[in-house]
Design a protein around this motif. Sequence first.
Motif, PDB file in Angstrom:
ATOM      1  N   HIS A 795      55.511  38.583  29.671  1.00 51.16           N
ATOM      2  CA  HIS A 795      55.301  38.598  31.124  1.00 51.16           C
ATOM      3  C   HIS A 795      54.753  37.260  31.576  1.00 51.16           C
ATOM      4  CE1 HIS A 795      52.139  39.370  34.331  1.00 51.16           C
ATOM      5  NE2 HIS A 795      53.236  39.693  34.975  1.00 51.16           N
ATOM      6  N   TYR A 796      53.734  36.777  30.863  1.00 55.40           N
ATOM      7  CA  TYR A 796      53.107  35.499  31.163  1.00 55.40           C
ATOM      8  C   TYR A 796      52.074  35.240  30.070  1.00 55.40           C
ATOM      9  CZ  TYR A 796      51.313  31.636  33.869  1.00 55.40           C
ATOM     10  OH  TYR A 796      50.961  30.382  34.271  1.00 55.40           O
ATOM     11  N   PRO A 797      51.750  33.979  29.783  1.00 52.25           N
ATOM     12  CA  PRO A 797      50.727  33.735  28.757  1.00 52.25           C
ATOM     13  C   PRO A 797      49.428  34.443  29.130  1.00 52.25           C
ATOM     14  CG  PRO A 797      51.792  31.678  29.372  1.00 52.25           C
ATOM     15  CD  PRO A 797      52.299  32.732  30.306  1.00 52.25           C
ATOM     16  N   LYS A 798      48.798  35.064  28.146  1.00 54.24           N
ATOM     17  CA  LYS A 798      47.534  35.730  28.438  1.00 54.24           C
ATOM     18  C   LYS A 798      46.727  35.917  27.159  1.00 54.24           C
ATOM     19  CE  LYS A 798      49.433  39.165  30.613  1.00 54.24           C
ATOM     20  NZ  LYS A 798      50.879  39.263  30.697  1.00 54.24           N
ATOM     21  N   PRO A 799      45.410  35.974  27.288  1.00 53.99           N
ATOM     22  CA  PRO A 799      44.578  36.172  26.109  1.00 53.99           C
ATOM     23  C   PRO A 799      44.648  37.619  25.603  1.00 53.99           C
ATOM     24  CG  PRO A 799      43.200  36.032  28.069  1.00 53.99           C
ATOM     25  CD  PRO A 799      44.606  35.761  28.500  1.00 53.99           C
ATOM     26  N   LEU A 800      44.018  37.870  24.469  1.00 49.67           N
ATOM     27  CA  LEU A 800      44.154  39.167  23.802  1.00 49.67           C
ATOM     28  C   LEU A 800      43.720  40.353  24.654  1.00 49.67           C
ATOM     29  CD1 LEU A 800      43.085  38.330  20.159  1.00 49.67           C
ATOM     30  CD2 LEU A 800      45.231  39.396  20.861  1.00 49.67           C
ATOM     31  N   ASP A 801      42.561  40.234  25.341  1.00 46.54           N
ATOM     32  CA  ASP A 801      42.095  41.404  26.100  1.00 46.54           C
ATOM     33  C   ASP A 801      43.105  41.797  27.186  1.00 46.54           C
ATOM     34  OD1 ASP A 801      41.502  39.073  27.433  1.00 46.54           O
ATOM     35  OD2 ASP A 801      39.508  39.705  28.122  1.00 46.54           O
ATOM     36  N   GLU A 802      43.680  40.776  27.830  1.00 46.01           N
ATOM     37  CA  GLU A 802      44.661  41.064  28.873  1.00 46.01           C
ATOM     38  C   GLU A 802      45.958  41.600  28.274  1.00 46.01           C
ATOM     39  OE1 GLU A 802      45.052  37.547  31.333  1.00 46.01           O
ATOM     40  OE2 GLU A 802      42.886  37.339  31.485  1.00 46.01           O
ATOM     41  N   THR A 803      46.281  41.139  27.070  1.00 42.18           N
ATOM     42  CA  THR A 803      47.478  41.621  26.379  1.00 42.18           C
ATOM     43  C   THR A 803      47.321  43.098  26.015  1.00 42.18           C
ATOM     44  OG1 THR A 803      47.903  39.432  25.484  1.00 42.18           O
ATOM     45  CG2 THR A 803      48.909  41.274  24.335  1.00 42.18           C
ATOM     46  N   VAL A 804      46.166  43.434  25.470  1.00 42.13           N
ATOM     47  CA  VAL A 804      45.908  44.835  25.110  1.00 42.13           C
ATOM     48  C   VAL A 804      45.964  45.694  26.374  1.00 42.13           C
ATOM     49  CG1 VAL A 804      44.199  46.446  24.193  1.00 42.13           C
ATOM     50  CG2 VAL A 804      44.532  44.232  23.094  1.00 42.13           C
ATOM     51  N   ALA A 805      45.332  45.209  27.441  1.00 37.31           N
ATOM     52  CA  ALA A 805      45.317  45.975  28.688  1.00 37.31           C
ATOM     53  C   ALA A 805      46.741  46.217  29.178  1.00 37.31           C
ATOM     54  CB  ALA A 805      44.506  45.237  29.751  1.00 37.31           C
ATOM     55  N   GLN A 806      47.581  45.180  29.105  1.00 36.24           N
ATOM     56  CA  GLN A 806      48.936  45.384  29.615  1.00 36.24           C
ATOM     57  C   GLN A 806      49.772  46.270  28.697  1.00 36.24           C
ATOM     58  OE1 GLN A 806      51.273  41.896  30.571  1.00 36.24           O
ATOM     59  NE2 GLN A 806      52.178  42.924  32.328  1.00 36.24           N
ATOM     60  N   GLY A 807      49.502  46.215  27.400  1.00 37.90           N
ATOM     61  CA  GLY A 807      50.176  47.134  26.481  1.00 37.90           C
ATOM     62  C   GLY A 807      49.882  48.577  26.883  1.00 37.90           C
ATOM     63  N   ARG A 808      48.629  48.828  27.157  1.00 37.30           N
ATOM     64  CA  ARG A 808      48.223  50.161  27.619  1.00 37.30           C
ATOM     65  C   ARG A 808      48.834  50.485  28.990  1.00 37.30           C
ATOM     66  NH1 ARG A 808      45.127  53.736  25.715  1.00 37.30           N
ATOM     67  NH2 ARG A 808      43.442  53.399  24.229  1.00 37.30           N
ATOM     68  N   ALA A 809      48.824  49.473  29.867  1.00 43.24           N
ATOM     69  CA  ALA A 809      49.330  49.695  31.226  1.00 43.24           C
ATOM     70  C   ALA A 809      50.806  50.080  31.200  1.00 43.24           C
ATOM     71  CB  ALA A 809      49.119  48.440  32.073  1.00 43.24           C
ATOM     72  N   ALA A 810      51.578  49.363  30.387  1.00 43.99           N
ATOM     73  CA  ALA A 810      53.005  49.678  30.289  1.00 43.99           C
ATOM     74  C   ALA A 810      53.174  51.109  29.790  1.00 43.99           C
ATOM     75  CB  ALA A 810      53.692  48.689  29.351  1.00 43.99           C
ATOM     76  N   ALA A 811      52.346  51.491  28.823  1.00 43.97           N
ATOM     77  CA  ALA A 811      52.418  52.856  28.287  1.00 43.97           C
ATOM     78  C   ALA A 811      52.072  53.866  29.378  1.00 43.97           C
ATOM     79  CB  ALA A 811      51.469  52.997  27.102  1.00 43.97           C
ATOM     80  N   ALA A 812      51.037  53.573  30.159  1.00 47.76           N
ATOM     81  CA  ALA A 812      50.620  54.507  31.214  1.00 47.76           C
ATOM     82  C   ALA A 812      51.727  54.694  32.239  1.00 47.76           C
ATOM     83  CB  ALA A 812      49.356  53.994  31.908  1.00 47.76           C
ATOM     84  N   ARG A 813      52.355  53.582  32.617  1.00 45.60           N
ATOM     85  CA  ARG A 813      53.439  53.680  33.594  1.00 45.60           C
ATOM     86  C   ARG A 813      54.591  54.490  32.993  1.00 45.60           C
ATOM     87  NH1 ARG A 813      52.675  54.066  37.788  1.00 45.60           N
ATOM     88  NH2 ARG A 813      54.567  53.146  38.617  1.00 45.60           N
ATOM     89  N   ALA A 814      54.864  54.280  31.700  1.00 42.19           N
ATOM     90  CA  ALA A 814      55.940  55.019  31.039  1.00 42.19           C
ATOM     91  C   ALA A 814      55.598  56.505  30.944  1.00 42.19           C
ATOM     92  CB  ALA A 814      56.194  54.433  29.651  1.00 42.19           C
ATOM     93  N   VAL A 815      54.333  56.803  30.693  1.00 43.91           N
ATOM     94  CA  VAL A 815      53.924  58.208  30.560  1.00 43.91           C
ATOM     95  C   VAL A 815      54.140  58.964  31.869  1.00 43.91           C
ATOM     96  CG1 VAL A 815      51.920  59.739  30.260  1.00 43.91           C
ATOM     97  CG2 VAL A 815      52.330  57.884  28.630  1.00 43.91           C
ATOM     98  N   THR A 816      53.952  58.288  33.007  1.00 46.60           N
ATOM     99  CA  THR A 816      54.162  58.990  34.286  1.00 46.60           C
ATOM    100  C   THR A 816      55.595  59.510  34.378  1.00 46.60           C
ATOM    101  OG1 THR A 816      54.778  56.997  35.488  1.00 46.60           O
ATOM    102  CG2 THR A 816      52.455  57.564  35.486  1.00 46.60           C
ATOM    103  N   LEU A 817      56.502  58.789  33.733  1.00 46.06           N
ATOM    104  CA  LEU A 817      57.898  59.213  33.756  1.00 46.06           C
ATOM    105  C   LEU A 817      58.164  60.281  32.699  1.00 46.06           C
ATOM    106  CD1 LEU A 817      60.069  56.490  34.873  1.00 46.06           C
ATOM    107  CD2 LEU A 817      61.205  58.090  33.394  1.00 46.06           C
ATOM    108  N   LEU A 818      57.639  60.039  31.499  1.00 51.66           N
ATOM    109  CA  LEU A 818      57.858  60.978  30.398  1.00 51.66           C
ATOM    110  C   LEU A 818      57.233  62.344  30.706  1.00 51.66           C
ATOM    111  CD1 LEU A 818      57.080  58.490  27.496  1.00 51.66           C
ATOM    112  CD2 LEU A 818      59.323  59.502  27.969  1.00 51.66           C
TER     113      LEU A 818
END
Lengths: 905, 65, 59
Positions: A795-818
């Motif tokens: 998505h864009y360069p980012k440090p680890l904490d932001e990377t982990v957060a976005q990994g979770r965020a993508a999952a959360a958005r996907a879960v709303t559909l699943l």
Amino acid sequence: MDKCIACGACTEKCPKKIDDLYNASLKKRKAIYVEYDQAVPLKYVIDPASCIKLTKDKCGNCAKICPADAINYDDKPETLKLNVGSIVLSPGFKPFDPTIFDTYQYAKFPNVVTSMEFERILSASGPTMGHLTRMSKDHEEPKKIAWFQCVGSRDMNRCDNGYCSSVCCMYAIKEAAIAKEHNGDDLDCAIFYMDMRTHGKDFERYYENAKKKGVRFVRSRVHTINPIPETDSLEVRYVTDDGRLETEVFDMIVLSIGLETDPSTVKLANDLGIKLTRGNFAEYETFKPVATSREGIFVAGAFAGPKDIPQAMIDASAAASAAGELLTSARNTRTKTAEAVPESNVAGDRPKVGVFVCSCGSNIAGTVDVKALAEYAESLPYVEYVTNNLFACSQDTQDKMAEIIKEKNLNRVVVAACTPKTHEGLFQETLINAGLNKYLFEMVNIRNHDSWVHKETPDLATDKAKDLLRMGVAKASLFEPLREGELNVNQTAMVVGGGVAGMTAAKALSSQGYQTHIIERSDCLGGQALNLFKTIKGEDVAEKVADLENAIKVDDRITVHLNTEIATVDGFVGNFKTQLKGGSKLLLEHGIAVMATGASPLQPTEYMYGEDPRVLTSLEMDIKFKTKDPILDSAESAVFIQCVGSRQPDRPYCSRVCCTHSIDNALELKKHKPDMDVFILYRDIRSYGEKEYLYREARDAGVIFIRYELDAKPVVEKSGDSLVVRVKDHVLGRPLELKADILTLASAVLPNRNEALAQFFKVPMNDDGFFVERHAKLGPSEFATDGVFLAGTAHYPKPLDETVAQGRAAAARAVTLLAKQKVYTSGQVARVDAAVCSSCGICVSVCPYSAPSFMDTGYYAGKAEINPVLCKGCGLCVAACRSGAIHHGGFDNSQIFAQIFTMSA
Amino acid sequence: MSWEPKIVSFLCNWCSYGAADLAGVSRFQYPPNIRVIRIPCTGRMSPKFFLSALREGADAVWVSG
Amino acid sequence: MSKEVIGSAVVVGGGITGMQSALDLADAGYYVYLVEKGSSIGGVMSQLDKTFPTNDCAM
């Protein structure tokens, strides 16, 4: 509150004026008010501290005038006890109050405003209706405006906020650019700053554009403002970069105020027993970015550190993922579902239109002659029933409406009232309750578009209402019941990329109960994190990544496919079929996909990289730390060069992570060997948020920071056996020669550009090769293509904490559909009449959502069809179709023409 | 009596239609000469709509989105 | 510990972050109480004029 119809009569009659906090107190509002015109809920509230009735038991005007009997002076605060499984804290921030700074004279001079006030001045709904004028009595248009950065940020002397507020540089540039749009290019905008921190996606480009548009950037911190007598203008003295003292007069000064945690939030945190950082933000671990120190309580947004909108949105979804994880076993136990009423079949029946004319108290009836309008409605074709209601939206009218629909066998309903934007859903619900297809409904807007805006000409307003009603009835008569498609969502997830973002997303999906496949092209999980030494909080990255990897390996809901790539992708949201190739040749059926393909460091081609073993990239430096390389003991000097490959014409973006990374490594060297000479050559130090503390620590530890300009890059040479870096010192203005036993190049972060993957999932990439998210602000972790999500450095360069957060965020958005298990399509979508289709392909090429395609098989093979799941109902294909083969539910040609044809009586 | 133009306006549901709503909420007063047709997106706008509106007697057609 | 899990959550703060968290939790099948101290949701973003880099209206 349920009774309030938001007519605003109470506000008109209220005699008490108070500060309008929404408009940063630049304007007054009444003691009974609605926060702003688009407020949700749109309900008026009383300010109990200033209401004359509540304070002195006098007045009571609002209760007298209210047509809906909605005023209740006896309402009292209640304490509710809620039993919940988890808590998300998103209390936000408080804009810094600069009143305490006597140097800026904010409270004294009307033309010194905060950035928050300036936002309101620019806004069309603000105190000046969007006209950029001074706040002094002359209300003149300013010719020169200055912005002062870091007011209440990066300042340990006058306030206690040592951190960087992260967002002010960008909003100042935005305000300057918009101010120029308002008042023309002649408007002189100058931004006084220390470091320009445009480290977000596309921000550097915005900064460069602002420079081109003539916004001046002055690297200087102004300390004094003097008023010019009798003009309300302000004299500013500052020292330029090259040491000259300058004096300039500005018409207006904007203080770019920082973000801080509200004292009430600090109290809440203390009451909850949550640990705070030194900047008063919620403390978290790098690999658990939304978890507070207390189990079950999560944090999102600016309370977890000053941050911009997309980062807050990533946090929000990440917190939902973490909070939801704890509740997985109780999913759908507390939610409620409505009971369905069987729908009667009216297809082919002669239209029987019911017209409901709403008075909206006096809101409509005060201007439009509703009686005449109702009488007129009776004369319209197919109209079987007409009535006039005081409030069409009230619950009792709704119940009555459902009865009438059944009793009179109405098969089309037209409500002439307010706007469908707020009330269409409510009335459609009533149709459903009456057993009628909800698409047999039309709303005619005789309030917002008529009675409210034509108060002076009631006769003409009534004529307009008649015209609009006639058009609405004509359209409604042609309505057909529309079907909403229903589609099962495959409950399996696929994550592309096995780095930290991908692994986090997979783990979060699995924790909520979904089978997940990780597709990784290399032979191991971990990605770039495997090269990292430690986080800025001192956590060992290798250890944390190994923990994550082990958690994935023992998770029987996660399957890892190493050495594997994607061969083809078929299908769409809920029903993807992906053919894998390489290590695994599975044909994977999945409902959603997460793109976490990561990024890699640039291999520099300058500064003698590759020519001398002492020249390293940041990640190679990390490896030296990890392996405790002897060079760390022998080196007497170390130099870091920043922005290697970033922020230059061929790569006009900031790589976001490098400043902090270099500072951290510089500090590590200083800790390892305190007498080592450590230099960081930089353009702007971008240690945003609380990373600023690290920057300060590095300076205190004796790390020397030397700034260079893009047109005077440092030069690296070999002098005998030594490596020498030459750079012009910006303070002394003369060349310096630094010996470097270690030279670290903070090289740019490059996305792992994968055109094929982008094609497979129909997701776009920007010029730099990063994926383009659904919305730059509000949809950072998903694509415009339904069912495809985005995380990490792809998505864009980012440090680890932001990377982990976005990994979770993508999952959360996907879960709303699943979690819904089914996707429903709107009835108001486009549909092809294949018999008329000429197979020209225009619909296929114009659709932004890839909904139309050609049929492969069957009688109509070669003709177009539209996937209702992907169709957003915009109608682009309908308008573009040269054969008239595409029909549009709810907005079909015949229906729009019916409105046009009945426009004149 | 002075001549009054008749204007048909096609407004995008997501922006201009909402903006017209907001004009109402803000009680902006403007002449009652427009007749609004809500469309799901200006992408829906077909040249045929312009032409037939003019043929039906509109003095102007306004598309906003 | 065999305590019953409660399938609901509370979100404190109705700015953009709180709203998104609440929506994501609700759409995932959990009941959400969204708590806001003011009279409307939207938070600070609703006060902003435009947002970069697209200069979209913040509302």
